[in-house]
Design a protein around this motif. Structure first.
Motif, PDB file in Angstrom:
ATOM      1  N   GLU A 223      23.012  16.224  -6.589  1.00 49.72           N
ATOM      2  CA  GLU A 223      23.018  15.481  -7.852  1.00 49.72           C
ATOM      3  C   GLU A 223      22.654  16.402  -9.019  1.00 49.72           C
ATOM      4  N   ILE A 224      21.695  17.297  -8.785  1.00 51.65           N
ATOM      5  CA  ILE A 224      21.270  18.216  -9.860  1.00 51.65           C
ATOM      6  C   ILE A 224      22.429  19.113 -10.291  1.00 51.65           C
ATOM      7  N   VAL A 225      23.136  19.678  -9.326  1.00 52.62           N
ATOM      8  CA  VAL A 225      24.254  20.574  -9.651  1.00 52.62           C
ATOM      9  C   VAL A 225      25.350  19.788 -10.368  1.00 52.62           C
ATOM     10  N   TYR A 226      25.589  18.564  -9.914  1.00 57.23           N
ATOM     11  CA  TYR A 226      26.624  17.708 -10.506  1.00 57.23           C
ATOM     12  C   TYR A 226      26.283  17.383 -11.961  1.00 57.23           C
ATOM     13  N   ILE A 227      25.030  17.004 -12.198  1.00 58.80           N
ATOM     14  CA  ILE A 227      24.620  16.658 -13.573  1.00 58.80           C
ATOM     15  C   ILE A 227      24.676  17.904 -14.466  1.00 58.80           C
ATOM     16  N   ALA A 228      24.251  19.032 -13.915  1.00 59.81           N
ATOM     17  CA  ALA A 228      24.261  20.278 -14.702  1.00 59.81           C
ATOM     18  C   ALA A 228      25.698  20.613 -15.129  1.00 59.81           C
ATOM     19  N   ARG A 229      26.599  20.475 -14.183  1.00 58.37           N
ATOM     20  CA  ARG A 229      28.001  20.807 -14.462  1.00 58.37           C
ATOM     21  C   ARG A 229      28.560  19.864 -15.540  1.00 58.37           C
ATOM     22  N   LYS A 230      28.268  18.585 -15.393  1.00 60.98           N
ATOM     23  CA  LYS A 230      28.835  17.609 -16.337  1.00 60.98           C
ATOM     24  C   LYS A 230      28.279  17.775 -17.747  1.00 60.98           C
ATOM     25  N   ASN A 231      27.033  18.273 -17.825  1.00 61.27           N
ATOM     26  CA  ASN A 231      26.383  18.372 -19.134  1.00 61.27           C
ATOM     27  C   ASN A 231      26.425  19.783 -19.715  1.00 61.27           C
ATOM     28  N   GLY A 232      27.067  20.713 -19.012  1.00 62.42           N
ATOM     29  CA  GLY A 232      27.112  22.090 -19.510  1.00 62.42           C
ATOM     30  C   GLY A 232      25.732  22.692 -19.626  1.00 62.42           C
ATOM     31  N   MET A 233      24.822  22.303 -18.726  1.00 66.65           N
ATOM     32  CA  MET A 233      23.455  22.828 -18.755  1.00 66.65           C
ATOM     33  C   MET A 233      23.185  23.617 -17.471  1.00 66.65           C
ATOM     34  N   THR A 234      22.138  24.402 -17.464  1.00 67.46           N
ATOM     35  CA  THR A 234      21.808  25.142 -16.249  1.00 67.46           C
ATOM     36  C   THR A 234      21.044  24.232 -15.289  1.00 67.46           C
ATOM     37  N   ILE A 235      21.019  24.653 -14.038  1.00 68.98           N
ATOM     38  CA  ILE A 235      20.265  23.908 -13.022  1.00 68.98           C
ATOM     39  C   ILE A 235      18.789  23.874 -13.419  1.00 68.98           C
ATOM     40  N   PHE A 236      18.293  24.998 -13.911  1.00 69.17           N
ATOM     41  CA  PHE A 236      16.888  25.062 -14.333  1.00 69.17           C
ATOM     42  C   PHE A 236      16.605  24.021 -15.415  1.00 69.17           C
ATOM     43  N   GLU A 237      17.507  23.932 -16.408  1.00 70.30           N
ATOM     44  CA  GLU A 237      17.291  22.986 -17.524  1.00 70.30           C
ATOM     45  C   GLU A 237      17.275  21.539 -17.031  1.00 70.30           C
ATOM     46  N   ILE A 238      18.161  21.220 -16.083  1.00 72.60           N
ATOM     47  CA  ILE A 238      18.202  19.839 -15.575  1.00 72.60           C
ATOM     48  C   ILE A 238      16.896  19.530 -14.824  1.00 72.60           C
TER      49      ILE A 238
ATOM     50  N   GLY B 165       0.814  -1.221   0.000  1.00 74.65           N
ATOM     51  CA  GLY B 165       0.000   0.000   0.000  1.00 74.65           C
ATOM     52  C   GLY B 165       0.844   1.266   0.000  1.00 74.65           C
ATOM     53  N   GLY B 166       2.110   1.142  -0.389  1.00 67.80           N
ATOM     54  CA  GLY B 166       3.008   2.303  -0.394  1.00 67.80           C
ATOM     55  C   GLY B 166       2.716   3.255  -1.538  1.00 67.80           C
ATOM     56  N   THR B 167       3.094   4.525  -1.345  1.00 66.35           N
ATOM     57  CA  THR B 167       2.745   5.538  -2.341  1.00 66.35           C
ATOM     58  C   THR B 167       3.929   6.389  -2.810  1.00 66.35           C
ATOM     59  N   GLN B 168       5.067   6.262  -2.165  1.00 62.90           N
ATOM     60  CA  GLN B 168       6.179   7.163  -2.512  1.00 62.90           C
ATOM     61  C   GLN B 168       7.502   6.407  -2.579  1.00 62.90           C
ATOM     62  N   VAL B 169       8.299   6.746  -3.584  1.00 68.03           N
ATOM     63  CA  VAL B 169       9.639   6.165  -3.717  1.00 68.03           C
ATOM     64  C   VAL B 169      10.669   7.284  -3.705  1.00 68.03           C
ATOM     65  N   MET B 170      11.694   7.082  -2.910  1.00 69.01           N
ATOM     66  CA  MET B 170      12.815   8.024  -2.900  1.00 69.01           C
ATOM     67  C   MET B 170      14.021   7.316  -3.512  1.00 69.01           C
ATOM     68  N   LEU B 171      14.299   7.636  -4.770  1.00 70.10           N
ATOM     69  CA  LEU B 171      15.494   7.092  -5.421  1.00 70.10           C
ATOM     70  C   LEU B 171      16.666   7.972  -5.010  1.00 70.10           C
ATOM     71  N   GLN B 172      17.640   7.373  -4.372  1.00 71.54           N
ATOM     72  CA  GLN B 172      18.769   8.180  -3.929  1.00 71.54           C
ATOM     73  C   GLN B 172      20.077   7.454  -4.214  1.00 71.54           C
ATOM     74  N   GLY B 173      21.002   8.178  -4.810  1.00 68.27           N
ATOM     75  CA  GLY B 173      22.308   7.591  -5.093  1.00 68.27           C
ATOM     76  C   GLY B 173      23.394   8.510  -4.593  1.00 68.27           C
ATOM     77  N   GLY B 174      24.414   8.670  -5.383  1.00 74.23           N
ATOM     78  CA  GLY B 174      25.486   9.603  -5.023  1.00 74.23           C
ATOM     79  C   GLY B 174      25.872  10.373  -6.269  1.00 74.23           C
ATOM     80  N   LEU B 175      27.045  10.966  -6.247  1.00 73.43           N
ATOM     81  CA  LEU B 175      27.525  11.679  -7.427  1.00 73.43           C
ATOM     82  C   LEU B 175      28.350  10.674  -8.235  1.00 73.43           C
ATOM     83  N   HIS B 176      27.649   9.877  -9.037  1.00 76.15           N
ATOM     84  CA  HIS B 176      28.299   8.791  -9.778  1.00 76.15           C
ATOM     85  C   HIS B 176      28.983   9.366 -11.015  1.00 76.15           C
ATOM     86  N   PRO B 177      30.304   9.167 -11.151  1.00 74.73           N
ATOM     87  CA  PRO B 177      31.014   9.823 -12.266  1.00 74.73           C
ATOM     88  C   PRO B 177      30.551   9.366 -13.644  1.00 74.73           C
TER      89      PRO B 177
END
Ligand code: SF4
Length: 359
Positions: free
Chosen positions: A147-162, A105-117
């Motif tokens: 994770e958002i800031v890390y992905i943005a940096r790696k992809n040359g995208m803004t935080i908003f875009e990610i 009867g669960g309703t929420q999932v929290m997917l959590q990892g790390g800053l995977h290179p």
């Protein structure tokens, strides 16, 4: 140290009148008698949430990898801490875990990892899309500002875009994962994670994408009382600006098995003090979660009398805190009993804090 009663002080009257207190006033609350403080915290809880209901959510944390470049000194979970072998879950393994949650009867999932290179933006999109395709009814409250800031940096995208891209893939909301929003401490314990400014930028991007979040507080990492209030002040300002913080969740740092294991852990009174002070200071957040995960169910139950009004999630299979050696298991039945025994009304809620059923 004066810990006498404060019933007649100007600050006490100000708190009871519901007025906003200043950071300077908040710092003086650390000197208050704990019972006075707890009563004041509970009074402020009633001012924003007069009901005696206490919510909980049936959810699951899925730590999909422990490979992380950040190497925070307070973390026992990441692979380089050498306590857990490096691992990555496949999509099939993730589905299986969500399936088990849905059956309960669960309703929420929290997917959590790390800053995977090696994780690309495409990998995150695929993970979100495929989970939502398999389980459209599940709320994905997942990932973190770092994770958002890390992905943005790696992809040359803004935080908003990610954030926009992940939302379009199906991400519903994101935990605030704030740690301690004090750059002096962040530079010492997690220099590769977001700065305070970057954390604020992610919250702004969530706001601009019409998404909700939360705010946490990890204290007991060598910060001063002034810095504890500095952290709360960042959260209060962000909430004034955005209104996206659905809940505040404080927890104490557990030094055991981390690279900071020479520190003494914060005590139960420290925890209750933080709950009450935060409740008084954060006058713009309605839900405060009692942190059974790090503080234990009995202390979390006490927090319900000092400003907290939610028990958070049952968090099936949490791994990050467990890595520090703390027992991290409970179930809905145990949480319901704890809430009832505190004289409150248990309610199962969804990720938006809407009631699914009263118990
Ligand atoms: S706290 Fe998060 S970012 Fe830091 S090392 Fe652990 S998993 Fe990585």
């Amino acid at each position: 140290m004066n810990r006498g009663t404060n019933h007649n002080s100007k600050l006490h009257q100000k708190i009871l009148s519901g007025k906003r207190i200043t950071p300077q006033e908040a710092i003086t609350l650390f000197q208050w008698d704990i019972l006075d403080l707890g009563r004041a915290g509970d009074a402020r809880r009633r001012a924003v949430f007069p009901k005696e209901e206490v919510g909980f959510i049936v959810d699951r944390i899925i730590n999909f990898t422990n490979v992380c470049e950040a190497g925070c000194t307070f973390c026992a979970f990441h692979a380089r801490a050498n306590l857990i072998e490096p691992y990555e879950l496949t999509l099939e393994e993730i589905y299986k875990k969500i399936d088990e949650l849905v059956n309960l009867g669960g309703t929420q999932v929290m997917l959590q990892g790390g800053l995977h290179p090696d994780y690309t933006l495409e990998k995150y999109i695929t993970m979100i899309r495929s989970v939502k395709e398999q389980f459209p009814e599940i709320c994905l409250h997942s990932f973190s500002p770092s994770e958002i800031v890390y992905i943005a940096r790696k992809n040359g995208m803004t935080i908003f875009e990610i954030v926009k891209t992940l939302k379009e893939a199906g991400l519903d909301s994101m935990p605030g994962a704030s740690d301690l929003l004090v750059d002096r401490i962040r530079k010492q314990v997690s220099p590769k994670k977001t700065s305070v400014e970057e954390w604020r930028a992610v919250m702004q991007a969530l706001y601009e994408n019409n998404m909700k979040s939360s705010a946490t507080m990890t204290y007991g990492m060598g910060e001063t009382n002034e810095e504890k209030i500095e952290h709360l002040n960042v959260i209060r300002e962000v909430q004034d600006e955005t209104g996206i913080i659905r809940a505040f969740i404080p927890w104490s740092f557990s030094p055991a098995r981390t690279r900071m294991d020479d520190m003494l852990p914060a005590t139960g009174i420290d925890y209750l003090r933080i709950v009450a002070i935060a409740r008084i200071f954060l006058d713009n957040i309605i839900f405060f979660q009692a942190g059974w995960l790090t503080e234990g169910l009995k202390l979390a139950q006490l927090a319900l009398a000092m400003g907290a009004n939610d028990m958070g999630g049952v968090l099936m299979e949490e791994v990050v805190v467990k890595a520090t050696g703390i027992k991290t298991e409970t179930n809905a039945g145990e949480i319901i009993e704890i809430i009832k025994n505190a004289g409150k009304i248990p309610v199962q809620r969804d990720s938006d804090y809407k009631i699914i059923k009263s118990i």
